[in-house]
Design a protein around this motif. Sequence first.
Motif, PDB file in Angstrom:
ATOM      1  N   GLY A   1       1.173  -1.564  -0.167  1.00 45.86           N
ATOM      2  CA  GLY A   1      -0.163   0.742  -0.317  1.00 45.86           C
ATOM      3  C   GLY A   1       0.615   1.757  -0.603  1.00 45.86           C
TER       4      GLY A   1
ATOM      5  N   LEU B   1       2.452   1.715  -3.495  1.00 48.50           N
ATOM      6  CA  LEU B   1       1.113   2.039  -4.572  1.00 48.50           C
ATOM      7  C   LEU B   1       0.756   3.418  -4.192  1.00 48.50           C
ATOM      8  N   HIS B   2       0.606   4.338  -2.618  1.00 47.99           N
ATOM      9  CA  HIS B   2       0.447   5.204  -2.674  1.00 47.99           C
ATOM     10  C   HIS B   2       1.422   6.225  -2.766  1.00 47.99           C
TER      11      HIS B   2
ATOM     12  N   TRP C   1       2.838   5.904  -5.764  1.00 48.65           N
ATOM     13  CA  TRP C   1       3.033   5.586  -6.573  1.00 48.65           C
ATOM     14  C   TRP C   1       2.062   6.631  -7.406  1.00 48.65           C
ATOM     15  N   PHE C   2       0.958   6.508  -7.084  1.00 49.26           N
ATOM     16  CA  PHE C   2      -0.205   7.271  -7.352  1.00 49.26           C
ATOM     17  C   PHE C   2       0.499   8.462  -7.311  1.00 49.26           C
ATOM     18  N   ALA C   3       0.877   8.956  -6.111  1.00 43.77           N
ATOM     19  CA  ALA C   3       0.853  10.184  -5.950  1.00 43.77           C
ATOM     20  C   ALA C   3       1.825  11.270  -6.940  1.00 43.77           C
ATOM     21  N   GLU C   4       2.836  10.205  -6.835  1.00 45.15           N
ATOM     22  CA  GLU C   4       3.724  11.074  -8.296  1.00 45.15           C
ATOM     23  C   GLU C   4       3.155  11.066  -9.142  1.00 45.15           C
TER      24      GLU C   4
END
Lengths: 288, 288
Positions: free
Chosen positions: B273, B276-277, B279-282
Motif C-alpha cells: 500500500g 502504491l500510494h 506511485w499514484f501520488a507521484e
Amino acid sequence: MTGAPDGSPTGPAPPLSTVAVVGLGTIGGSLARDLAALGVRVLGYDANLDAVRAARAEGVVHRVMDPGLADAADADALVIAVPVAAAAEVLARVAARPGRLRLLTDVGSTKRRIVEIAERLGVGSRFVGAHPLAGDHRAGWAASRTGLFRGAPVYLCPSASTGPEASDAARWLWEAVGGRVEQLDAAEHDRRLAWTSHLPQALSTTLARTLAAAGIGAHDLGPGGREMTRLAGSSPDMWTGIALENADQMTAALTAFGAELDVLRDALARRDGETLHHWFAEGQGWCP
Amino acid sequence: MTGAPDGSPTGPAPPLSTVAVVGLGTIGGSLARDLAALGVRVLGYDANLDAVRAARAEGVVHRVMDPGLADAADADALVIAVPVAAAAEVLARVAARPGRLRLLTDVGSTKRRIVEIAERLGVGSRFVGAHPLAGDHRAGWAASRTGLFRGAPVYLCPSASTGPEASDAARWLWEAVGGRVEQLDAAEHDRRLAWTSHLPQALSTTLARTLAAAGIGAHDLGPGGREMTRLAGSSPDMWTGIALENADQMTAALTAFGAELDVLRDALARRDGETLHHWFAEGQGWCP
C-alpha cells in the motif's frame, strides 16, 4: 422542490423518503443533489466541515449527522460514499444500530470486500453494494453536480442474504437519478471493472509518471496527450484502496495489456509495416 | 472575408497572398479555413473529390489544383497536409518545378525523414518542416474547423540549408492562425513527440485491443475509460506511417513506460500500500 433531475414528472411518491449520505464528494454530493431534487429528505455527513456547510447552505442536506452517525438509524436508506478503504469502518458504525434502515449501500469501485463485510457484520439482508460508473478525476463537494448519473452504468451487487426489500430500494434509488442499473455478482463486478476502469486509471498514471521522468511537462502535450493523462489527476487515496482490494484482477488486466504492447514493440523492432497497420486497424475496429 | 479566426483585426497585409494546400483533412482543411478567413487565396487539392468540392462550395478553396499540382508553382507557399507516408511523393512532384514558391512545408507528425528528403530533392533552402500539435482522432474535411490551431504548439524544423525567407514565411503562416511556434531540430522534434504524442496513441490503441480481447465493449466503459480509448479511433494509415518513421524513438518511450508499469505490477504483487500510494501520488503530482 420535486421533480426528476431532468425536470420530468416523477410519477409515484418515492419509496425512500429519507436517505442518509455519508461522504459528500463527487459521487455522494451529486447523489444528494439529485435525491433532494426528487423530494427526498437527505441527512448528510462529511469529515470535511466545509463540504457539510456548503451542502446545508445550498439546501441539499436537510440535517447534518454527527460523526457517530446515530441519526442514520432514522433514515430509510444509508449510502456510504467514502473511499473504499474507509467504507468498512462507516458500515461497522451503522451496522451496530441499523434501526429502521431498509437499505445499506455504498458506491465503491470494488465490491467483493464490502459485500463480505456486510455479511460478517450481520446486515447482509439489508445490504446491496452499488457502483455508479460516473465522476472523473475531480474530487470533493465542489465537483458534485446534478444529473451526474443520467445514463451512467450502475452496478448493484447483492450479498448472499440480501432481501427483496433492500434489492428493490437499491434499484429505485439509482433509477430515480437516471442510472442504467445492472445487477451482477460482486466477484464478476470486480473482474469486469479491472478492465473497464482500473486498467485505464493505471495506464494514465503510468503515462504521467513516464512523462515526468522524461522531463516532459503537461504544456508540451496536444489534446490527445492531455486526454490520456487526465485520469492521473485522480485521488491517490482512493486508488490505493481500489488497487489493494482488486490487486488480483488488476494484475490479470495489466498482464494482458503488456502482451498487446509486446506485439507493438516486436513489430516496431522489425519495422513491420503490415503488422503495424493490422495492429492499429484492429484497435480502431473496436472503437464505437 | 478578412479578419483573424477570432475576429480581431489582422494588422499588416499577409506576406503570403496565395497558399497551396495539398490534403484537405482535419489539419489541411482547418488551415485552409483560417487562411481564407485571413484573406489569403487558397489553392486546394485532395485525392478525395468530395472534400475538394465541399471546400470549394464553402468558399474556402479559391481554385482546385489538378493532381499534377503544377498550379502550386504560382503560389507563395505550399503546405503538404497528407499522411507522412505520402508526403515525400507530393514533395517530389512539386520540387521538380517549384516556380515562385518561397516556402514548401508540411504538417506531418515526424520530421527527420521529410527534412532529409527536401534536402535531397534540392529544395532544402525553401523548406521548413512543420508539425501543429492539434486535431484529434477524427479525419477528413468534415472534421476540419476554424480556430483549430489557436494556442496549439506548432513545431518548425528547418533543414540544414533553409533560408531566412522560408523561415519567416513559415513562422508568419502558423502565427497567423494562432499557433504557439517553437523552432527545433528535426531529430529533437521526433524524440520529443515520441513521448508527447506517439506514446499516448500507442497506449490508447493497446488498451482498445486489450479490451476487445477481453470481450469488453465501449458501452461497458465510464467517462474515464472512454477518454482513454478515444485516440484508438485514429487512422491506421496515418499511424503506421508515423510508427515506421519514428520506430527507434517510440521504442525508447515504450521501454520507459514498461518500466513504470513494472513498478505498479511489483507493488500489486506484494500488496504494498505504501508504494502504491507513492506511485499514484507521484503521477498526480505531475498533473497541471
